[in-house]
Design a protein around this motif. Structure first.
Motif, PDB file in Angstrom:
ATOM      1  N   ASN A  80       0.870  -1.390  -0.228  1.00  0.00           N
ATOM      2  CA  ASN A  80      -0.050   0.103  -0.004  1.00  0.00           C
ATOM      3  C   ASN A  80       0.788   1.286  -0.073  1.00  0.00           C
ATOM      4  OD1 ASN A  80      -1.725   2.203   0.321  1.00  0.00           O
ATOM      5  ND2 ASN A  80      -2.821   1.066   2.178  1.00  0.00           N
ATOM      6  N   VAL A  81       0.753   1.982  -0.984  1.00  0.00           N
ATOM      7  CA  VAL A  81       1.876   3.062  -1.143  1.00  0.00           C
ATOM      8  C   VAL A  81       1.305   4.375  -0.161  1.00  0.00           C
ATOM      9  CG1 VAL A  81       2.662   2.661  -3.605  1.00  0.00           C
ATOM     10  CG2 VAL A  81       0.663   4.044  -3.354  1.00  0.00           C
ATOM     11  N   LEU A 104       6.123   6.613  -5.720  1.00  0.00           N
ATOM     12  CA  LEU A 104       6.027   5.334  -5.169  1.00  0.00           C
ATOM     13  C   LEU A 104       5.327   4.395  -6.224  1.00  0.00           C
ATOM     14  CD1 LEU A 104       5.836   5.763  -1.499  1.00  0.00           C
ATOM     15  CD2 LEU A 104       7.407   5.318  -2.327  1.00  0.00           C
ATOM     16  N   MET A 105       4.541   4.790  -6.744  1.00  0.00           N
ATOM     17  CA  MET A 105       3.635   3.924  -7.729  1.00  0.00           C
ATOM     18  C   MET A 105       4.435   3.695  -9.040  1.00  0.00           C
ATOM     19  SD  MET A 105      -0.261   5.151  -7.624  1.00  0.00           S
ATOM     20  CE  MET A 105      -1.149   5.154  -6.227  1.00  0.00           C
ATOM     21  N   MET A 106       5.207   4.606  -9.457  1.00  0.00           N
ATOM     22  CA  MET A 106       6.057   4.476 -10.721  1.00  0.00           C
ATOM     23  C   MET A 106       7.327   3.356 -10.186  1.00  0.00           C
ATOM     24  SD  MET A 106       6.560   8.252 -12.032  1.00  0.00           S
ATOM     25  CE  MET A 106       7.815   7.632 -13.374  1.00  0.00           C
ATOM     26  N   MET A 133       9.010  -2.450 -10.724  1.00  0.00           N
ATOM     27  CA  MET A 133       9.085  -3.538  -9.901  1.00  0.00           C
ATOM     28  C   MET A 133       8.477  -4.738 -10.807  1.00  0.00           C
ATOM     29  SD  MET A 133       8.943  -3.056  -5.906  1.00  0.00           S
ATOM     30  CE  MET A 133      10.422  -2.140  -5.139  1.00  0.00           C
ATOM     31  N   LYS A 134       7.240  -4.293 -11.287  1.00  0.00           N
ATOM     32  CA  LYS A 134       6.174  -5.245 -11.988  1.00  0.00           C
ATOM     33  C   LYS A 134       6.607  -5.443 -13.525  1.00  0.00           C
ATOM     34  CE  LYS A 134       2.340  -4.135  -9.185  1.00  0.00           C
ATOM     35  NZ  LYS A 134       0.795  -3.563  -8.947  1.00  0.00           N
ATOM     36  N   GLY A 135       7.610  -4.782 -13.877  1.00  0.00           N
ATOM     37  CA  GLY A 135       8.033  -5.116 -15.433  1.00  0.00           C
ATOM     38  C   GLY A 135       7.422  -3.757 -16.201  1.00  0.00           C
ATOM     39  N   LYS A 136       6.854  -3.028 -15.694  1.00  0.00           N
ATOM     40  CA  LYS A 136       6.252  -2.061 -16.497  1.00  0.00           C
ATOM     41  C   LYS A 136       7.053  -0.875 -17.154  1.00  0.00           C
ATOM     42  CE  LYS A 136       1.612  -2.726 -14.745  1.00  0.00           C
ATOM     43  NZ  LYS A 136       0.350  -1.845 -14.070  1.00  0.00           N
ATOM     44  N   SER A 137       6.934  -0.199 -18.195  1.00  0.00           N
ATOM     45  CA  SER A 137       7.898   0.709 -18.663  1.00  0.00           C
ATOM     46  C   SER A 137       7.360   2.150 -17.997  1.00  0.00           C
ATOM     47  CB  SER A 137       7.484   1.209 -20.177  1.00  0.00           C
ATOM     48  OG  SER A 137       6.097   1.640 -20.321  1.00  0.00           O
ATOM     49  N   ILE A 138       8.315   3.096 -17.936  1.00  0.00           N
ATOM     50  CA  ILE A 138       8.136   4.296 -17.052  1.00  0.00           C
ATOM     51  C   ILE A 138       6.494   5.050 -17.469  1.00  0.00           C
ATOM     52  CG2 ILE A 138       8.960   6.498 -16.792  1.00  0.00           C
ATOM     53  CD1 ILE A 138      11.499   5.634 -16.999  1.00  0.00           C
ATOM     54  N   GLU A 139       6.295   5.152 -18.877  1.00  0.00           N
ATOM     55  CA  GLU A 139       5.177   5.488 -19.398  1.00  0.00           C
ATOM     56  C   GLU A 139       3.847   4.831 -18.813  1.00  0.00           C
ATOM     57  OE1 GLU A 139       7.522   4.548 -21.429  1.00  0.00           O
ATOM     58  OE2 GLU A 139       8.326   6.648 -21.807  1.00  0.00           O
ATOM     59  N   GLU A 140       4.256   3.530 -18.742  1.00  0.00           N
ATOM     60  CA  GLU A 140       2.881   2.696 -18.358  1.00  0.00           C
ATOM     61  C   GLU A 140       2.569   2.868 -16.993  1.00  0.00           C
ATOM     62  OE1 GLU A 140       2.716  -1.351 -21.183  1.00  0.00           O
ATOM     63  OE2 GLU A 140       4.367  -1.084 -19.699  1.00  0.00           O
ATOM     64  N   SER A 141       3.658   3.008 -16.148  1.00  0.00           N
ATOM     65  CA  SER A 141       3.510   3.249 -14.696  1.00  0.00           C
ATOM     66  C   SER A 141       3.150   4.516 -14.395  1.00  0.00           C
ATOM     67  CB  SER A 141       5.050   3.116 -14.080  1.00  0.00           C
ATOM     68  OG  SER A 141       5.642   1.781 -14.318  1.00  0.00           O
ATOM     69  N   ALA A 162      -0.563   5.298 -12.466  1.00  0.00           N
ATOM     70  CA  ALA A 162      -0.465   6.390 -11.317  1.00  0.00           C
ATOM     71  C   ALA A 162      -1.456   7.163 -11.596  1.00  0.00           C
ATOM     72  CB  ALA A 162       0.743   6.754 -11.074  1.00  0.00           C
ATOM     73  N   LYS A 163      -1.429   7.805 -12.695  1.00  0.00           N
ATOM     74  CA  LYS A 163      -2.482   9.005 -12.805  1.00  0.00           C
ATOM     75  C   LYS A 163      -3.860   8.417 -12.810  1.00  0.00           C
ATOM     76  CE  LYS A 163       0.394  12.179 -15.563  1.00  0.00           C
ATOM     77  NZ  LYS A 163       0.719  12.770 -16.715  1.00  0.00           N
ATOM     78  N   LYS A 164      -3.860   7.203 -13.289  1.00  0.00           N
ATOM     79  CA  LYS A 164      -5.307   6.601 -13.342  1.00  0.00           C
ATOM     80  C   LYS A 164      -5.862   6.547 -11.829  1.00  0.00           C
ATOM     81  CE  LYS A 164      -5.805   3.523 -16.075  1.00  0.00           C
ATOM     82  NZ  LYS A 164      -5.863   2.139 -16.644  1.00  0.00           N
ATOM     83  N   LYS A 165      -4.999   5.928 -10.977  1.00  0.00           N
ATOM     84  CA  LYS A 165      -5.171   5.640  -9.694  1.00  0.00           C
ATOM     85  C   LYS A 165      -5.572   6.826  -8.675  1.00  0.00           C
ATOM     86  CE  LYS A 165      -2.871   1.165  -9.748  1.00  0.00           C
ATOM     87  NZ  LYS A 165      -2.040   0.599  -9.049  1.00  0.00           N
ATOM     88  N   LEU A 166      -4.672   8.183  -9.187  1.00  0.00           N
ATOM     89  CA  LEU A 166      -4.833   9.158  -8.546  1.00  0.00           C
ATOM     90  C   LEU A 166      -5.672  10.379  -9.030  1.00  0.00           C
ATOM     91  CD1 LEU A 166      -1.174   9.808  -7.279  1.00  0.00           C
ATOM     92  CD2 LEU A 166      -2.894   8.806  -6.035  1.00  0.00           C
TER      93      LEU A 166
END
Length: 159
Positions: free
Chosen positions: A43-44, A73-75, A80-88, A92-96
């Motif tokens: 939990n970030v 922190l979400m980035m 850590m999950k293997g996503k690119s910076i743009e995807e991360s 993060a923007k979607k969650k926030l």
């Protein structure tokens, strides 16, 4: 006291990078803050609160909105999950994001607190104060056809 200039992340090892100016010596400095507890599904919000409460980082992180720390922190989590910076960043923007059409009365206390943090950060980022060059004293805006729409509650008749 400190004046924070930039915030960023380092993915390996997971670190928050904060560039600031130390007002006592007027020097530009960079502090690296290790994020040891962060895992893929942590939990970030809790980690951001812990970082802001830590004695060592409290004075520096107090001027940074919690939603911004959570986004960083979400980035790191996305990486850590293997996503690119743009995807991360997109995740993060979607969650926030707080949907303006969503009824906040139906949320529980934690969700309301989170929505308020996000709205506060959005407001602070758009706020224009007297020290801003875009600031206009006594700004007046014409909203066009505002007088065309009449409602029964705003009538001039006094009963």
């Amino acid at each position: 006291m400190y004046a924070v200039k930039n915030c960023g992340v380092k993915f390996n090892p997971p670190l928050l990078l904060v560039t600031y100016i130390d007002n006592s010596s007027n020097e530009k400095r960079c502090r690296t803050i290790p994020v040891r507890k962060l895992k893929e599904n942590t939990n970030v919000s809790r980690i951001a609160e812990d970082l802001k409460a830590t004695q060592r980082h409290r004075t520096l992180l107090s001027s940074i909105p919690q939603a911004q720390i959570e986004r960083l922190l979400m980035m790191i989590q996305g990486h850590m999950k293997g996503k690119s910076i743009e995807e991360s960043l997109a995740d993060a923007k979607k969650k926030l994001y707080v949907d303006p059409e969503k009824n906040l009365n139906t949320l529980n206390e934690d969700e309301i607190k989170r929505a308020k943090l996000i709205m506060d950060e959005s407001f602070e980022s758009r706020k224009i104060g007297p020290d801003d060059p875009r600031y206009i004293y006594d700004k007046r805006v014409d909203y066009g056809n505002a007088e065309d729409k009449k409602c029964d509650w705003d009538s001039d008749d006094e009963a």
